[in-house]
Design a protein around this motif. Structure first.
Motif, PDB file in Angstrom:
ATOM      1  N   MET A  56       0.587   1.869   4.440  1.00  0.00           N
ATOM      2  CA  MET A  56       0.291   2.968   4.803  1.00  0.00           C
ATOM      3  C   MET A  56      -0.109   4.152   3.746  1.00  0.00           C
ATOM      4  O   MET A  56      -1.181   4.643   3.899  1.00  0.00           O
ATOM      5  CB  MET A  56       1.509   3.505   5.735  1.00  0.00           C
ATOM      6  CG  MET A  56       1.655   5.004   6.048  1.00  0.00           C
ATOM      7  SD  MET A  56       0.500   5.174   7.513  1.00  0.00           S
ATOM      8  CE  MET A  56       1.691   4.911   8.823  1.00  0.00           C
ATOM      9  N   HIS A  57       0.471   3.886   2.717  1.00  0.00           N
ATOM     10  CA  HIS A  57       0.162   4.987   1.363  1.00  0.00           C
ATOM     11  C   HIS A  57      -1.376   4.569   1.014  1.00  0.00           C
ATOM     12  O   HIS A  57      -1.961   5.718   0.468  1.00  0.00           O
ATOM     13  CB  HIS A  57       1.149   4.964   0.530  1.00  0.00           C
ATOM     14  CG  HIS A  57       2.337   5.680   0.913  1.00  0.00           C
ATOM     15  ND1 HIS A  57       2.937   5.369   2.222  1.00  0.00           N
ATOM     16  CD2 HIS A  57       3.144   6.950   0.225  1.00  0.00           C
ATOM     17  CE1 HIS A  57       3.975   6.223   2.374  1.00  0.00           C
ATOM     18  NE2 HIS A  57       4.231   7.011   1.296  1.00  0.00           N
ATOM     19  N   ASP A  58      -1.739   3.361   1.264  1.00  0.00           N
ATOM     20  CA  ASP A  58      -3.372   3.227   0.754  1.00  0.00           C
ATOM     21  C   ASP A  58      -4.291   3.594   1.722  1.00  0.00           C
ATOM     22  O   ASP A  58      -5.176   4.128   1.230  1.00  0.00           O
ATOM     23  CB  ASP A  58      -3.527   1.459   0.492  1.00  0.00           C
ATOM     24  CG  ASP A  58      -2.574   1.006  -0.882  1.00  0.00           C
ATOM     25  OD1 ASP A  58      -2.266   1.615  -1.368  1.00  0.00           O
ATOM     26  OD2 ASP A  58      -2.175  -0.302  -0.707  1.00  0.00           O
ATOM     27  N   LEU A  59      -3.871   3.424   2.909  1.00  0.00           N
ATOM     28  CA  LEU A  59      -4.652   4.013   4.226  1.00  0.00           C
ATOM     29  C   LEU A  59      -4.634   5.217   3.967  1.00  0.00           C
ATOM     30  O   LEU A  59      -5.952   5.976   4.284  1.00  0.00           O
ATOM     31  CB  LEU A  59      -4.040   3.416   5.433  1.00  0.00           C
ATOM     32  CG  LEU A  59      -4.674   3.708   6.710  1.00  0.00           C
ATOM     33  CD1 LEU A  59      -4.441   2.786   7.590  1.00  0.00           C
ATOM     34  CD2 LEU A  59      -4.168   5.294   7.409  1.00  0.00           C
ATOM     35  N   LEU A  60      -3.855   6.075   3.464  1.00  0.00           N
ATOM     36  CA  LEU A  60      -3.859   7.432   3.579  1.00  0.00           C
ATOM     37  C   LEU A  60      -4.140   8.085   2.265  1.00  0.00           C
ATOM     38  O   LEU A  60      -4.404   9.252   1.826  1.00  0.00           O
ATOM     39  CB  LEU A  60      -2.650   8.198   3.865  1.00  0.00           C
ATOM     40  CG  LEU A  60      -2.028   8.035   5.141  1.00  0.00           C
ATOM     41  CD1 LEU A  60      -0.662   8.472   5.614  1.00  0.00           C
ATOM     42  CD2 LEU A  60      -3.123   8.306   6.380  1.00  0.00           C
ATOM     43  N   GLY A  61      -4.595   7.001   1.407  1.00  0.00           N
ATOM     44  CA  GLY A  61      -4.702   7.630  -0.210  1.00  0.00           C
ATOM     45  C   GLY A  61      -3.565   8.458  -0.671  1.00  0.00           C
ATOM     46  O   GLY A  61      -4.052   9.222  -1.477  1.00  0.00           O
ATOM     47  N   LEU A  62      -2.301   7.964  -0.647  1.00  0.00           N
ATOM     48  CA  LEU A  62      -1.249   8.783  -0.948  1.00  0.00           C
ATOM     49  C   LEU A  62      -0.715   8.206  -2.184  1.00  0.00           C
ATOM     50  O   LEU A  62       0.271   8.837  -2.677  1.00  0.00           O
ATOM     51  CB  LEU A  62      -0.106   8.823   0.030  1.00  0.00           C
ATOM     52  CG  LEU A  62      -0.154   9.823   1.350  1.00  0.00           C
ATOM     53  CD1 LEU A  62       0.956   9.825   2.259  1.00  0.00           C
ATOM     54  CD2 LEU A  62      -0.049  11.168   0.494  1.00  0.00           C
ATOM     55  N   TYR A  63      -1.026   7.156  -2.474  1.00  0.00           N
ATOM     56  CA  TYR A  63      -0.238   6.380  -3.613  1.00  0.00           C
ATOM     57  C   TYR A  63      -1.225   6.397  -4.923  1.00  0.00           C
ATOM     58  O   TYR A  63      -2.303   5.934  -5.001  1.00  0.00           O
ATOM     59  CB  TYR A  63       0.036   4.777  -3.553  1.00  0.00           C
ATOM     60  CG  TYR A  63       1.071   4.342  -4.631  1.00  0.00           C
ATOM     61  CD1 TYR A  63       1.987   4.950  -4.823  1.00  0.00           C
ATOM     62  CD2 TYR A  63       0.513   3.222  -5.202  1.00  0.00           C
ATOM     63  CE1 TYR A  63       2.948   4.001  -5.811  1.00  0.00           C
ATOM     64  CE2 TYR A  63       1.362   2.713  -6.022  1.00  0.00           C
ATOM     65  CZ  TYR A  63       2.535   3.126  -6.556  1.00  0.00           C
ATOM     66  OH  TYR A  63       3.228   2.685  -7.537  1.00  0.00           O
ATOM     67  N   SER A  64      -0.864   7.141  -6.030  1.00  0.00           N
ATOM     68  CA  SER A  64      -1.548   7.530  -7.108  1.00  0.00           C
ATOM     69  C   SER A  64      -1.759   6.761  -8.035  1.00  0.00           C
ATOM     70  O   SER A  64      -2.983   6.363  -9.002  1.00  0.00           O
ATOM     71  CB  SER A  64      -1.300   9.053  -7.717  1.00  0.00           C
ATOM     72  OG  SER A  64       0.185   8.781  -8.141  1.00  0.00           O
ATOM     73  N   ARG A  65      -0.687   5.455  -8.325  1.00  0.00           N
ATOM     74  CA  ARG A  65      -0.701   4.638  -9.373  1.00  0.00           C
ATOM     75  C   ARG A  65      -2.065   3.847  -9.320  1.00  0.00           C
ATOM     76  O   ARG A  65      -2.471   3.030 -10.343  1.00  0.00           O
ATOM     77  CB  ARG A  65       0.501   4.023  -9.773  1.00  0.00           C
ATOM     78  CG  ARG A  65       1.542   5.210 -10.193  1.00  0.00           C
ATOM     79  CD  ARG A  65       2.922   4.498 -10.427  1.00  0.00           C
ATOM     80  NE  ARG A  65       4.075   5.390 -10.773  1.00  0.00           N
ATOM     81  CZ  ARG A  65       4.984   5.484 -10.330  1.00  0.00           C
ATOM     82  NH1 ARG A  65       5.549   4.663  -9.555  1.00  0.00           N
ATOM     83  NH2 ARG A  65       5.900   6.456 -10.887  1.00  0.00           N
ATOM     84  N   PHE A  66      -2.070   3.225  -8.055  1.00  0.00           N
ATOM     85  CA  PHE A  66      -2.861   2.038  -7.930  1.00  0.00           C
ATOM     86  C   PHE A  66      -3.175   1.629  -6.587  1.00  0.00           C
ATOM     87  O   PHE A  66      -2.454   2.232  -5.498  1.00  0.00           O
ATOM     88  CB  PHE A  66      -1.930   0.787  -8.479  1.00  0.00           C
ATOM     89  CG  PHE A  66      -2.119  -0.721  -8.067  1.00  0.00           C
ATOM     90  CD1 PHE A  66      -3.133  -1.121  -8.890  1.00  0.00           C
ATOM     91  CD2 PHE A  66      -1.330  -1.168  -7.162  1.00  0.00           C
ATOM     92  CE1 PHE A  66      -3.256  -2.612  -8.347  1.00  0.00           C
ATOM     93  CE2 PHE A  66      -1.676  -2.552  -6.514  1.00  0.00           C
ATOM     94  CZ  PHE A  66      -2.622  -3.191  -7.357  1.00  0.00           C
TER      95      PHE A  66
END
Ligand code: KIV
Length: 317
Positions: free
Chosen positions: A225-235
């Protein structure tokens, strides 16, 4: 509509997943770790949600998934169940919850089912965990296997590395997959593998084989989910697509065509990030079902010489 406490999808069952494989209908699977994004996932019509131990990284901020505990997974899973009451939910067994003994594996899996309301559990590993898998299956628990790049054991792979590119790695994965199928898993997840070897495994197994970074020829796709939403900043892994740009276009149109923004916010809760998240997941679901995602752009390539070498494997024919 995002925010409403209604069941908008028909909860899938084991029988649906088998039928979908037989008919070539891809399953759209996504992770979620909290109540609002679980609501979005359900409203967008996903077939399945994984409460991944990746939640330790993307939600709790740990550097890896290794510190994640069962108690943390239960808290995340409970919130997801409340947000997605009509969706098939898979709880991810964290490191330490199943390796030590069959009894420990059953105890952990039952916590996901009884305390958090999960429908199934997933665990990483092949032949080394077949006894635990059999024990959980015998206890009546639905189990999904996870092979390829398994984040809990990245240290033994020497980091996050694409799997299945050599004959040894491909045959090891196939042997693990066959052993897990024999032990009773109802589906398998393959992570980070070029399409060609991943497809061979998916076609050899009778059970559904889903992919995350395993190319097009899978029985379904999983995305974080956080990749799909661009919510994870580290990687962000190579194979993960951010759907916010497409969703933002829909949002702009939606806001422009709404005469009363107060009503949108107060009554329909459709004026904010929840709307964008739901639309982003919904575009992902459409792209999985129409086999647009992952496509070549979000799949690992394989060099011609690596593919040539793989053709000598006993499992290739
Ligand atoms: O924890 C998780 O989300 C997973 C995926 C990376 C496959 O196991």
């Amino acid at each position: 509509m995002f925010g409403k406490e209604t069941i908008t999808v028909q909860k899938r069952t084991l029988v649906d997943f088998r039928r979908m494989k037989a008919k070539g209908e891809p399953v759209a699977w996504i992770t979620a770790y909290d109540f609002p994004l679980a609501q979005c996932a359900e409203a967008a019509g996903v077939d399945m949600i994984l409460v991944g131990d990746s939640g330790g990284m993307v939600q709790l901020g740990y550097q890896t998934t290794n510190p994640v505990t069962m108690d943390e997974m239960i808290t995340l899973s409970k919130a997801v169940r409340i947000g997605a009451p009509g969706t098939f939910i898979v709880g991810d067994m964290p490191q330490g919850a199943y390796e030590v003994s069959k009894e420990e594996a059953i105890r952990s899996a039952l916590r996901f089912v009884k305390e958090a309301g999960c429908d199934a559990v997933k665990c990483e590993g092949g032949r080394r965990i077949v006894d635990q898998v059999k024990a959980m299956v015998d206890a009546g628990i639905l189990v999904i296997g996870h092979l390829g790049l398994t984040p809990q054991s990245t240290a033994s792979f020497g980091g996050y590395r694409v799997q299945g590119k050599t004959v040894a790695s491909f045959e090891e994965t196939m042997d693990d997959a066959l052993a897990l199928q024999e032990a009773g898993i109802f589906a398998l997840l393959l992570e980070a593998m070029p399409s060609e070897p991943a497809a061979k495994i998916a076609r050899k197994l009778k059970i559904p084989v889903y992919g995350i970074g395993a190319g097009d020829d899978m029985d379904g796709q999983l995305i974080i989910m956080h990749d799909l939403l661009g919510l994870y900043s580290r990687f962000r892994p190579w194979f993960a697509k951010c759907y916010v740009p497409q969703a933002a276009g829909r949002y702009a149109k939606h806001i422009q065509s709404s005469p009363d923004l107060r009503k949108l916010g107060r009554e329909e809760r459709a004026d904010g990030l929840g709307f964008i998240a739901r639309e982003a997941v919904s575009i992902y679901v459409d792209e999985v079902r129409s086999k647009v995602f992952p496509g070549a752009g979000y799949s690992y390539p394989i060099k011609p010489e690596e593919l040539e070498a793989l053709k000598h494997s006993k499992y290739w024919g």
